[in-house]
Scaffold this motif. Structure first.
Motif, PDB file in Angstrom:
ATOM      1  N   GLY A  96       0.757  -1.250   0.026  1.00 29.97           N
ATOM      2  CA  GLY A  96      -0.189   0.160  -0.187  1.00 29.97           C
ATOM      3  C   GLY A  96       0.857   1.351   0.160  1.00 29.97           C
ATOM      4  N   LEU A  97       1.784   1.349   0.641  1.00 32.92           N
ATOM      5  CA  LEU A  97       2.637   2.485   0.728  1.00 32.92           C
ATOM      6  C   LEU A  97       3.478   2.574  -0.429  1.00 32.92           C
ATOM      7  N   HIS A  98       4.545   3.567  -0.557  1.00 30.21           N
ATOM      8  CA  HIS A  98       5.167   4.032  -1.973  1.00 30.21           C
ATOM      9  C   HIS A  98       6.468   3.152  -1.728  1.00 30.21           C
TER      10      HIS A  98
ATOM     11  N   ASN B 238       2.103   1.257  -3.842  1.00 31.66           N
ATOM     12  CA  ASN B 238       0.752   2.078  -4.159  1.00 31.66           C
ATOM     13  C   ASN B 238      -0.414   1.447  -4.474  1.00 31.66           C
ATOM     14  N   VAL B 239      -0.563  -0.027  -4.029  1.00 28.24           N
ATOM     15  CA  VAL B 239      -1.796  -0.792  -4.321  1.00 28.24           C
ATOM     16  C   VAL B 239      -2.191  -1.063  -2.934  1.00 28.24           C
ATOM     17  N   ILE B 240      -3.520  -0.563  -2.566  1.00 26.11           N
ATOM     18  CA  ILE B 240      -4.104  -0.996  -1.348  1.00 26.11           C
ATOM     19  C   ILE B 240      -5.318  -2.033  -1.489  1.00 26.11           C
TER      20      ILE B 240
ATOM     21  N   ARG C  55      -8.994  -1.557  -1.225  1.00 32.00           N
ATOM     22  CA  ARG C  55      -9.415  -0.133  -1.793  1.00 32.00           C
ATOM     23  C   ARG C  55      -9.426  -0.335  -3.136  1.00 32.00           C
ATOM     24  N   THR C  56      -7.913  -0.170  -3.766  1.00 35.53           N
ATOM     25  CA  THR C  56      -7.635  -0.181  -5.005  1.00 35.53           C
ATOM     26  C   THR C  56      -8.220  -1.498  -5.740  1.00 35.53           C
ATOM     27  N   LEU C  57      -7.903  -2.502  -5.095  1.00 34.60           N
ATOM     28  CA  LEU C  57      -8.263  -4.042  -5.515  1.00 34.60           C
ATOM     29  C   LEU C  57      -8.656  -4.506  -4.353  1.00 34.60           C
TER      30      LEU C  57
ATOM     31  N   GLY D 210      -1.218  -2.730  11.606  1.00 31.06           N
ATOM     32  CA  GLY D 210      -0.867  -1.271  11.370  1.00 31.06           C
ATOM     33  C   GLY D 210      -1.739  -0.301  11.865  1.00 31.06           C
TER      34      GLY D 210
ATOM     35  N   ALA E 105      -7.035   1.714 -12.304  1.00 21.84           N
ATOM     36  CA  ALA E 105      -7.426   1.191 -10.934  1.00 21.84           C
ATOM     37  C   ALA E 105      -8.403   1.898 -10.198  1.00 21.84           C
TER      38      ALA E 105
ATOM     39  N   LYS F  59     -12.361   2.146  -9.439  1.00 22.92           N
ATOM     40  CA  LYS F  59     -13.346   1.777  -7.912  1.00 22.92           C
ATOM     41  C   LYS F  59     -13.920   2.931  -7.356  1.00 22.92           C
TER      42      LYS F  59
ATOM     43  N   ARG G  65       3.576  13.220   1.502  1.00 23.65           N
ATOM     44  CA  ARG G  65       2.200  12.210   1.129  1.00 23.65           C
ATOM     45  C   ARG G  65       1.161  13.182   1.628  1.00 23.65           C
TER      46      ARG G  65
ATOM     47  N   ASP H  27       3.992   8.668  -7.130  1.00 24.71           N
ATOM     48  CA  ASP H  27       3.258   7.931  -6.271  1.00 24.71           C
ATOM     49  C   ASP H  27       1.736   8.434  -5.969  1.00 24.71           C
ATOM     50  N   LEU H  28       1.045   7.576  -6.333  1.00 21.75           N
ATOM     51  CA  LEU H  28      -0.562   7.975  -6.281  1.00 21.75           C
ATOM     52  C   LEU H  28      -1.224   6.784  -5.840  1.00 21.75           C
ATOM     53  N   VAL H  29      -1.922   6.926  -4.940  1.00 20.09           N
ATOM     54  CA  VAL H  29      -2.840   5.594  -4.412  1.00 20.09           C
ATOM     55  C   VAL H  29      -4.204   6.007  -3.918  1.00 20.09           C
ATOM     56  N   GLY H  30      -4.950   4.905  -4.150  1.00 15.97           N
ATOM     57  CA  GLY H  30      -6.661   5.204  -3.810  1.00 15.97           C
ATOM     58  C   GLY H  30      -7.260   4.233  -4.568  1.00 15.97           C
ATOM     59  N   PRO H  31      -8.577   4.217  -4.617  1.00 14.12           N
ATOM     60  CA  PRO H  31      -9.330   5.518  -3.845  1.00 14.12           C
ATOM     61  C   PRO H  31      -9.334   5.164  -2.394  1.00 14.12           C
TER      62      PRO H  31
ATOM     63  N   GLY I 254      -5.174   4.357   7.811  1.00 12.11           N
ATOM     64  CA  GLY I 254      -5.486   4.217   9.000  1.00 12.11           C
ATOM     65  C   GLY I 254      -4.432   3.683   9.955  1.00 12.11           C
ATOM     66  N   MET I 255      -3.087   3.802   9.473  1.00 16.73           N
ATOM     67  CA  MET I 255      -1.865   3.434   9.980  1.00 16.73           C
ATOM     68  C   MET I 255      -1.309   4.283  11.144  1.00 16.73           C
TER      69      MET I 255
END
Lengths: 465, 269
Positions: free
Chosen positions: A175-177, A214-216, A219-221, A241, B8, B12, B29, B69-73, B205-206
Motif C-alpha cells: 500500500g505504501l510507496h 501503491n496498491v491498497i 481499496r484499489t483492488l 498497522g 485502477a 473503484k 504524502r 506515487d498515487l494511491v487510492g481511492p 488508518g496506520m
C-alpha cells in the motif's frame, strides 16, 4: 592475572557500538557489528552441540551450528548460503530479532556464561555478502501457479521468497510507496539501516517476486479482484498497522503522536532531514513516550535524536515485564533516556491553542499475573502527579487494519479483528491464507517470518496438489 | 486542475473518496479528493490550490508528466440517497469535492440547491459545472466581486428563514465554514454532512495523524470518514490540529528548493 582459557571462553567477543555521546544525535546505525577476526573468534566458541538447542529456539530453524562453523573456518560465503537456506532476510533478522529470548536463550553457554552471539554472527555473514555481491540460489522449475502476497513486511517478504523459490509466480502488493512494511516505516535507521532492507527486498524480488507498490488491497483492488484476475492463492500479511490510543482526556492535543505516526514521519518520510525532505515533524524538548515495547524504545531514541533534552519512557509495569528487546532498553538508557516505571498517564493538559503542556500520571503497583502472564498493574490511589512536556508519543501497541476483513466476504476474523486461521495459516475462505500480526499477536519480525514460512509451505502443498 | 491516468482508481472511485500522492522522492504524502473519474478513459481529476510545496509542484506539471506515487481511492464514499430537497455547499477548493457529490445526489433524484463561495471571483471554481446540475445555484464572495457579498452561510440562513424545505445539507470547504454551517443547521435539526480535511500521512488508518473527534469518539478521518455528521464533529479540535505544522510550512516555503512539497496542506484551508 590472565583468565583461565575456559573462563575466557565463557565471555563473548564484544560487539562494537558507537559510543552514546556520538550516537545520540545521529541516525546512523548504533551497532557496528563484527569484523572478520572478531566474527571468527566468536564463532570458534561454538561447541557444535550434536542436538543443538539454539535451532529449536529459532522460529525459522536456521542450522545455526552449521553456519557458525563456516564462519569459524573463514568460509563466509558458505555461512550465508547456509543461512539463506532457511532465512531470506538475514541482515534484518541479525539486527532486530530478540535473540536473547530465542536462539541465544537456548545456547548451552548461557547456563554458565555468555551465549554465543548468534545474532551478531548472522548479521556479519549477511553484511559480508552484501559487500561482496549477492548470489541467487537455484530456483525450482516454474509451476505455472500464481500467488498474490498482500503486504511487503516481514511476513509478506518471507512468504513471497519461499513461494518464488518453489517455482510459483509471485506478486507482492504494498500500500505504501516503498516496500518493507514495518521494516521501513517503523524500525529506525539507527537500528536497521534502510539500505539493508532495500537489499533484502531486492533479494526477494530477484528470487522472482514482483513488488507492486501503491496498491491498497481492500481499496484499489479487493481480494476477490485478485482471484478474478487469475491468482490461484492469496497470502495476507498486512501486519498490525492500526495504532491504539489510551482514550484518555487530552490525547488529541497537538504534540501527541502515535508511535506509528512519529516513526513513519521519521523513517519512511525522512522528516529528520526536513526541509530537505518535505515532511515535517514536531520535535519536542521534554518528551514522554508511553509504553514498554520496541516501538517505545524506537520512538524515545528518535525523539532524542531530533533534539529532545529530557526523554522519558513511561511504562505501567516494571522493567522485567518490558516487552522490548533487552539490548534496546540498554541502548536507550546508555543514551540518557529515563525510565519511569510503574506509572501510567491518566490525562494530558494543554494550552488554549491546543498544544500539549503537561501529562498527568498515576503510580502503579504490581498485583498477581493477568491473562498475559505478566503481573497486573494496579493504580495507587491518590498518587497522581503532573510533568511538563511538549511532546508525547503513545506506543502502547497496535491492532490489525480492518480494511481487508471489511471488504472480503466469508473471511472470518476474531474479536481482536485478527484473521482466524488454522495452524498452517489457512483462513476460513478457500485459497486465502494469512500469517504475521494480521493473524497472531506475537508481534515480532521473526515470529511473523516463522509463521509466514510455514504458511508458504501450506500454500505450496495446496498448489501442487 | 489535473487529469491523471489511474485506471485502477478510476474503476473503484465513488464520490467522496480521495487519493494520497507524492510528487517526488523527497516529497510529502498529501491527500487530495478526487473531483471526477472517467472509467472508460481510466482517468481521475484532481483539483488543488497551490498552498504548499507539493501543490505548487502539482501546478507546475505539464501534460505527459508523471506523478510517481498515487494511491487510492481512499476513505469511505459519501452517503448518496434520495433525501428529497438537498442543499450542497462548496467553499473554496472544497467545491471540487462538493461537485461530484452534488452530481451524485442529483442523479439519485434529489432537488438540488447549490451554494458555492470563495474569497473573490477569481477563486471560484466549477461554477458552470455546478450550474448545469443544480436546480438553483447561489454564488457568494467574501469581497463581493461576484454574487452575494458575504458568506455561504448568509445564503443558507436566508433559505432557512424563507422556510425553504431542506431535508439535508452537505457542506464541504474550510473547517471554519463547515463549523458555521453546522452551527446554523443544528437548531433546525437539518441533517448536515461535512467532509473533513485533516492532515494525513499514509491515508490507510496506520498513523492516526488524521484523528478527529466525532460525538466524543476519536475517529480516523482516512478510514472512518472523511464524511461525518457535521453536528457531531469537534471543529475546534480539527482547526487546532490543522495548525500543527504552521511553523514548518513557513520554513518549507522559504527554503525554495525546486518547488515541491508542503507541510500538512489540505484542500480547503
Amino acid at each position: 592475572m590472565a583468565a583461565k582459557p575456559s573462563e575466557k571462553l565463557l565471555k563473548r567477543v564484544p560487539i562494537r557500538k558507537k559510543p552514546p555521546e556520538l550516537r545520540k544525535r545521529s541516525f546512523d546505525e548504533v551497532s557496528l557489528g563484527y569484523n572478520e577476526q572478531e566474527a571468527m573468534a566468536e564463532a570458534s566458541r561454538c561447541l557444535k552441540c550434536p542436538s543443538p538447542f539454539c535451532v529449536k529456539g529459532c522460529p525459522v530453524q536456521i542450522e545455526i551450528p552449521a553456519f557458525i562453523e563456516c564462519i569459524k573456518k573463514g568460509d563466509f560465503s558458505g555461512a550465508i548460503t547456509k543461512l539463506k537456506e532457511k532465512n531470506s532476510l538475514p541482515g534484518i533478522c541479525g539486527r532486530v530479532c530478540p535473540q536473547e529470548l530465542q536462539c541465544e536463550a537456548e545456547c548451552v553457554f548461557g547456563r554458565k556464561g555468555d551465549p554465543i552471539a548468534i545474532g551478531a554472527l548472522e548479521r556479519f555473514a549477511a553484511d559480508y555478502e552484501l559487500k561482496k555481491g549477492v548470489t541467487l540460489p537455484e530456483k525450482s522449475k516454474s509451476t505455472g501457479k500464481t500467488v498474490a502476497v498482500v503486504g511487503s513486511g516481514p511476513a509478506g517478504l518471507t512468504a513471497a521468497g519461499e513461494l518464488a523459490k518453489l517455482g510459483h509466480d509471485v506478486a507482492i502488493f504494498e500500500g505504501l510507496h516503498l516496500p518493507g512494511g514495518v521494516l521501513v516505516y517503523g524500525i529506525p535507521e539507527f537500528r536497521l539501516p534502510k539500505l539493508i532492507v532495500k537489499a533484502e527486498v531486492e533479494y526477494v524480488s530477484r528470487l522472482g517476486a514482483e513488488v507492486k507498490t501503491n496498491v491498497i488491497i481492500g481499496r484499489t483492488l479487493t481480494i476477490d479482484d485478485l482471484f478474478e484476475s487469475g491468482y490461484d492463492a492469496v497470502f495476507i500479511g498486512t501486519g498490525a498497522g492500526s495504532p491504539w490510543f489510551m482514550r484518555i482526556p487530552g490525547e488529541n492535543l497537538n504534540g501527541i503522536y502515535s508511535a506509528n505516526e512519529f516513526l513513519t514521519r521519521c523513517n519512511l518520510m525522512k522528516a529528520y532531514a526536513f526541509p530537505e525532505y518535505d515532511t515535517p515533524i514536531h520535535a519536542g524538548k521534554r518528551v514522554v513516550v508511553i509504553g514498554g515495547g520496541n516501538a517505545a524504545m524506537d520512538a524515545a531514541r528518535t525523539a532524542l535524536r531530533l533534539g529532545g533534552d529530557e526523554v522519558t519512557i513511561v511504562y505501567r509495569r516494571s522493567r522485567e515485564e518490558m516487552p522490548a528487546r533487552a539490548e534496546e532498553v540498554k541502548n536507550a538508557e546508555e543514551e540518557g533516556i529515563q525510565l519511569e516505571l510503574l506509572s501510567n498517564p491518566v490525562q494530558y493538559l494543554g494550552s488554549k491553542d491546543g498544544w500539549v503542556e503537561r501529562v498527568e500520571c498515576l503510580r502503579m503497583d504490581l498485583g498477581p499475573p493477568d491473562e498475559s502472564g505478566r503481573r497486573r498493574p494496579i493504580p495507587v490511589k491518590g498518587s497522581e502527579y503532573q510533568t511538563p512536556i511538549d511532546l508525547a508519543v503513545v506506543a502502547i501497541g497496535q491492532g490489525p487494519n480492518p480494511l481487508i476483513a471489511q471488504t472480503t466476504s466469508g473471511l472470518k476474523v476474531g474479536e481482536d479483528e485478527r484473521i482466524i486461521t488454522d495452524q498452517f495459516g489457512k483462513s476460513s475462505r478457500d485459497r486465502i491464507w494469512a500469517a504475521g500480526d494480521i493473524a497472531s499477536s506475537e508481534g515480532t519480525v521473526i515470529h511473523a517470518m516463522g509463521n509466514a514460512k510455514k504458511t508458504a509451505l501450506a500454500i505450496h502443498n495446496f498448489l501442487i496438489m | 486542475m489535473l487529469k491523471v491516468k489511474a485506471p485502477a482508481i478510476a474503476k473503484k472511485y465513488k464520490a467522496g473518496q480521495f487519493v494520497i500522492l507524492r510528487v517526488h522522492d523527497k516529497g510529502e504524502r498529501i491527500p487530495l479528493t478526487i473531483a471526477d473519474a472517467n472509467e472508460k478513459e481510466g482517468t481521475i481529476t484532481l483539483i488543488s490550490q497551490e498552498v504548499g510545496r507539493t501543490t505548487k509542484a502539482l501546478g507546475q506539471l505539464r501534460k505527459g508528466d508523471q506523478i510517481p506515487d498515487l494511491v487510492g481511492p481512499l476513505g469511505k464514499p459519501s452517503e448518496v440517497g434520495h433525501f428529497g430537497h438537498v442543499v450542497v455547499i462548496g467553499g473554496g477548493v472544497g467545491t471540487a469535492v462538493a461537485y461530484p457529490e452534488a452530481r451524485a445526489l442529483r442523479k439519485a433524484g434529489n432537488r438540488l440547491v447549490s451554494i458555492i463561495g470563495a474569497r473573490s471571483k477569481d477563486l471560484l471554481i466549477l461554477e458552470d459545472e455546478m450550474r448545469k446540475i443544480s436546480d438553483e445555484l447561489h454564488i457568494t464572495t467574501d469581497d463581493g466581486s461576484k454574487g452575494h457579498h458575504g458568506f455561504v452561510t448568509d445564503v443558507l440562513r436566508q433559505l432557512i428563514e424563507k422556510q425553504t424545505r431542506i431535508d439535508r445539507v452537505v457542506a464541504i470547504g474550510p473547517a471554519i465554514m463547515m463549523k458555521a454551517v453546522a452551527n446554523l443547521t443544528r437548531p433546525h435539526r437539518i441533517k448536515t454532512t461535512v467532509s473533513l480535511n485533516p492532515i494525513m500521512v499514509d491515508g490507510t488508518g496506520m498513523c492516526g495523524a488524521c484523528r478527529v473527534s466525532v460525538a466524543g469518539q476519536t475517529k480516523f478521518a482516512c478510514v472512518d470518514g472523511p464524511s461525518f455528521d457535521g453536528h457531531e464533529v469537534d471543529f475546534d479540535l480539527l482547526m487546532a490540529r490543522l495548525r500543527i505544522y504552521m511553523e514548518q510550512e513557513k520554513i518549507a516555503m522559504q527554503s525554495s528548493t525546486i518547488g515541491t512539497g508542503g507541510a500538512g496542506e489540505t484542500y480547503g484551508s
